[in-house]
Motif scaffolding. Structure first.
Motif, short mmCIF file in Angstrom:
data_model
loop_
_atom_site.label_atom_id
_atom_site.label_comp_id
_atom_site.label_asym_id
_atom_site.label_seq_id
_atom_site.Cartn_x
_atom_site.Cartn_y
_atom_site.Cartn_z
N PRO A 96 -3.44 -13.99 -14.84
CA PRO A 96 -4.80 -13.50 -15.06
C PRO A 96 -5.46 -13.06 -13.75
CG PRO A 96 -4.43 -15.52 -16.30
CD PRO A 96 -3.24 -15.33 -15.41
N GLY A 97 -6.13 -11.90 -13.79
CA GLY A 97 -6.81 -11.40 -12.61
C GLY A 97 -5.93 -10.60 -11.67
N HIS A 98 -4.63 -10.50 -12.01
CA HIS A 98 -3.69 -9.80 -11.12
C HIS A 98 -2.80 -8.88 -11.97
CE1 HIS A 98 -4.84 -12.26 -7.68
NE2 HIS A 98 -4.85 -13.29 -8.51
N PRO A 99 -3.32 -7.73 -12.39
CA PRO A 99 -2.55 -6.85 -13.27
C PRO A 99 -1.28 -6.31 -12.65
CG PRO A 99 -4.54 -5.75 -12.49
CD PRO A 99 -4.67 -7.19 -12.11
N ARG A 100 -1.21 -6.27 -11.32
CA ARG A 100 0.00 -5.79 -10.65
C ARG A 100 0.83 -6.95 -10.08
NH1 ARG A 100 -0.31 -0.28 -9.40
NH2 ARG A 100 1.88 -0.54 -8.84
N ALA A 101 0.71 -8.11 -10.70
CA ALA A 101 1.36 -9.31 -10.17
C ALA A 101 2.87 -9.14 -10.04
CB ALA A 101 1.06 -10.53 -11.05
N ARG A 102 3.51 -8.53 -11.04
CA ARG A 102 4.96 -8.36 -10.98
C ARG A 102 5.35 -7.50 -9.77
NH1 ARG A 102 9.38 -8.45 -14.68
NH2 ARG A 102 7.95 -9.00 -16.37
N LEU B 83 0.83 -1.20 0.00
CA LEU B 83 0.00 0.00 0.00
C LEU B 83 0.86 1.25 0.00
CD1 LEU B 83 -2.74 -1.13 2.55
CD2 LEU B 83 -2.93 -1.01 0.05
N GLY B 84 2.00 1.19 0.71
CA GLY B 84 2.91 2.33 0.73
C GLY B 84 3.51 2.63 -0.62
N ARG B 85 3.56 1.65 -1.51
CA ARG B 85 4.09 1.86 -2.86
C ARG B 85 3.00 2.27 -3.85
NH1 ARG B 85 8.86 -2.61 -4.01
NH2 ARG B 85 9.80 -2.54 -1.92
N GLY B 86 1.80 2.47 -3.34
CA GLY B 86 0.73 2.93 -4.21
C GLY B 86 0.02 1.85 -4.99
N ILE B 87 0.23 0.58 -4.65
CA ILE B 87 -0.51 -0.48 -5.32
C ILE B 87 -1.95 -0.43 -4.83
CG2 ILE B 87 -0.69 -2.98 -5.65
CD1 ILE B 87 2.32 -3.16 -5.25
N PRO B 88 -2.93 -0.44 -5.71
CA PRO B 88 -4.33 -0.32 -5.30
C PRO B 88 -4.72 -1.37 -4.26
CG PRO B 88 -4.14 -0.07 -7.67
CD PRO B 88 -2.79 -0.50 -7.18
N PRO B 89 -5.46 -0.96 -3.22
CA PRO B 89 -5.84 -1.91 -2.16
C PRO B 89 -6.54 -3.16 -2.68
CG PRO B 89 -6.36 0.33 -1.50
CD PRO B 89 -5.94 0.40 -2.94
N GLU B 90 -7.38 -3.00 -3.72
CA GLU B 90 -8.10 -4.17 -4.23
C GLU B 90 -7.13 -5.19 -4.83
OE1 GLU B 90 -8.62 -0.78 -7.30
OE2 GLU B 90 -8.57 -1.04 -5.11
N ASP B 91 -6.05 -4.70 -5.47
CA ASP B 91 -5.05 -5.62 -6.01
C ASP B 91 -4.29 -6.32 -4.88
OD1 ASP B 91 -5.60 -5.11 -8.70
OD2 ASP B 91 -4.29 -3.35 -8.71
N VAL B 92 -3.99 -5.56 -3.83
CA VAL B 92 -3.28 -6.13 -2.69
C VAL B 92 -4.12 -7.23 -2.03
CG1 VAL B 92 -2.31 -5.64 -0.42
CG2 VAL B 92 -1.99 -4.01 -2.29
N GLU B 93 -5.39 -6.96 -1.80
CA GLU B 93 -6.24 -7.93 -1.11
C GLU B 93 -6.48 -9.17 -1.96
OE1 GLU B 93 -6.79 -7.70 2.04
OE2 GLU B 93 -5.75 -5.76 2.00
N ARG B 94 -6.58 -9.00 -3.28
CA ARG B 94 -6.71 -10.19 -4.14
C ARG B 94 -5.47 -11.06 -4.04
NH1 ARG B 94 -9.18 -6.80 -8.04
NH2 ARG B 94 -7.20 -6.62 -9.16
N TRP B 95 -4.30 -10.41 -3.94
CA TRP B 95 -3.06 -11.18 -3.82
C TRP B 95 -2.98 -11.89 -2.47
CZ3 TRP B 95 -0.09 -12.18 -7.86
CH2 TRP B 95 1.19 -12.70 -7.67
N ILE B 96 -3.33 -11.18 -1.41
CA ILE B 96 -3.30 -11.79 -0.08
C ILE B 96 -4.28 -12.95 0.02
CG2 ILE B 96 -3.88 -11.34 2.35
CD1 ILE B 96 -2.51 -8.64 2.08
#
Length: 311
Positions: free
Chosen positions: A181-187, A17-30
């Protein structure tokens, strides 16, 4: 997942979150997090197996080709800890050797011995580990590696695991790879996990369940190993089809750390559907090595994935 293990991901969440990754992307990854068991050789956790020791097998089990690495107590590795539906009792034996293989061949095997089964002491059939007079094979390097195989008790440390990979095979025929798929910020998420996991996960040589990784993880090592198993099946001329790569799971990962195999990893993978059936005949072991210096020891085959580390 145990809430205590989920809470351990707080540093990862805060950093993303501190790096500006959208919260919804973070929670999908978690939400991808899996329980896993890291087996360590110290500490005060319960003993769940051991590295090495005598090889004890039922009389009707063929001699294994590979040397014994570890014997695990299945009853001490419940599903809530490993994320795997292992047999409820008996012992799970992991065999393997850290050497490159040809045509997708396996670098190890797995045997389950149900509780109460009579056993006898046995040996492996691998000539380049124990040597055979007149076999014409220079086993010097292999013997030096095998002599370093650990011989210690293994203790349980419950752990948590997130993906280290961020690419997947393309759905298009002839395509290479795409972002998961489903994780555009995966990298970005995988990069943060790589940077933060050292303060989250347990440091240990043997991991049961969770996500696989090695020094050059971009695609999923489990899917890569499953593809190797399919290549080996075709090379053998075996007509029995294997499940698709996405239907396999990590059984165990050995972060090797032997002199002469620095930067190497063994992954034992198995079709997910085989675990409830307590069958391990289709298990496949894949060896990854990222050597430095780049010249491998005598007699080995150059790796197919990854690149040498830079000094």
């Amino acid at each position: 997942m145990n809430p205590d293990l989920a809470d351990r991901l707080a540093p990862f969440r805060a950093e993303t979150l501190g790096r500006g990754i959208p919260p919804e992307d973070v929670e999908r990854w978690i939400a991808l997090a899996r329980p896993s068991a890291t087996l360590v050789t110290g500490g005060d956790g319960p003993v769940v197996g051991r590295f090495g020791g005598p090889l004890m097998l039922p009389a009707d089990t063929p001699d294994p080709w590979f040397p014994l690495l570890a014997t695990l107590d299945c009853a001490a590795l419940p599903e809530e800890t490993t994320g795997l539906r292992l047999p409820p009792d008996g012992r799970l034996l992991l065999f393997g050797f850290p050497e490159m293989t040809y045509y997708g061949g396996t670098a190890g095997e797995v045997v389950h011995i149900p509780e109460g089964t009579p056993v006898e002491e046995r040996n492996t059939r691998c000539p380049h580990v124990f040597g055979e007079e007149g076999d014409g094979f220079d086993a010097t390097d292999a013997l030096a590696l095998h002599e370093q195989f650990p011989q210690e008790e293994l203790r349980l440390a419950p752990d948590v695991s997130l993906p280290h990979h961020f690419l997947a095979p393309s759905p298009e025929p002839g395509g290479e790879t795409i972002t998961l798929p489903g994780h555009p910020r995966a990298r970005d998420l995988a990069e943060v996990w790589h940077e933060t996991c050292g303060g989250i996960v347990v440091d240990g040589p043997l991991r049961i369940g969770g996500y696989a990784f090695h020094e050059c993880t971009e695609t999923d090592p489990v899917a890569d190993a499953a593809a190797d198993a399919e290549e080996a099946r075709r090379h053998r001329g075996d007509s029995a089809e294997l499940p698709a790569p996405g239907e396999w799971t990590l059984l165990a990962q050995w972060d090797i750390g032997l002199t002469g195999r620095e930067g190497s990893t063994l992954h034992w993978v198995v079709p997910r559907q085989d675990l409830p059936e307590h069958r391990f005949d289709r298990a496949h072991a894949s060896f990854f090595w990222n050597p430095w210096p780049p010249e491998p020891p005598r007699g080995s085959v150059p790796k197919r994935r990854g690149a040498p580390r830079t000094p």
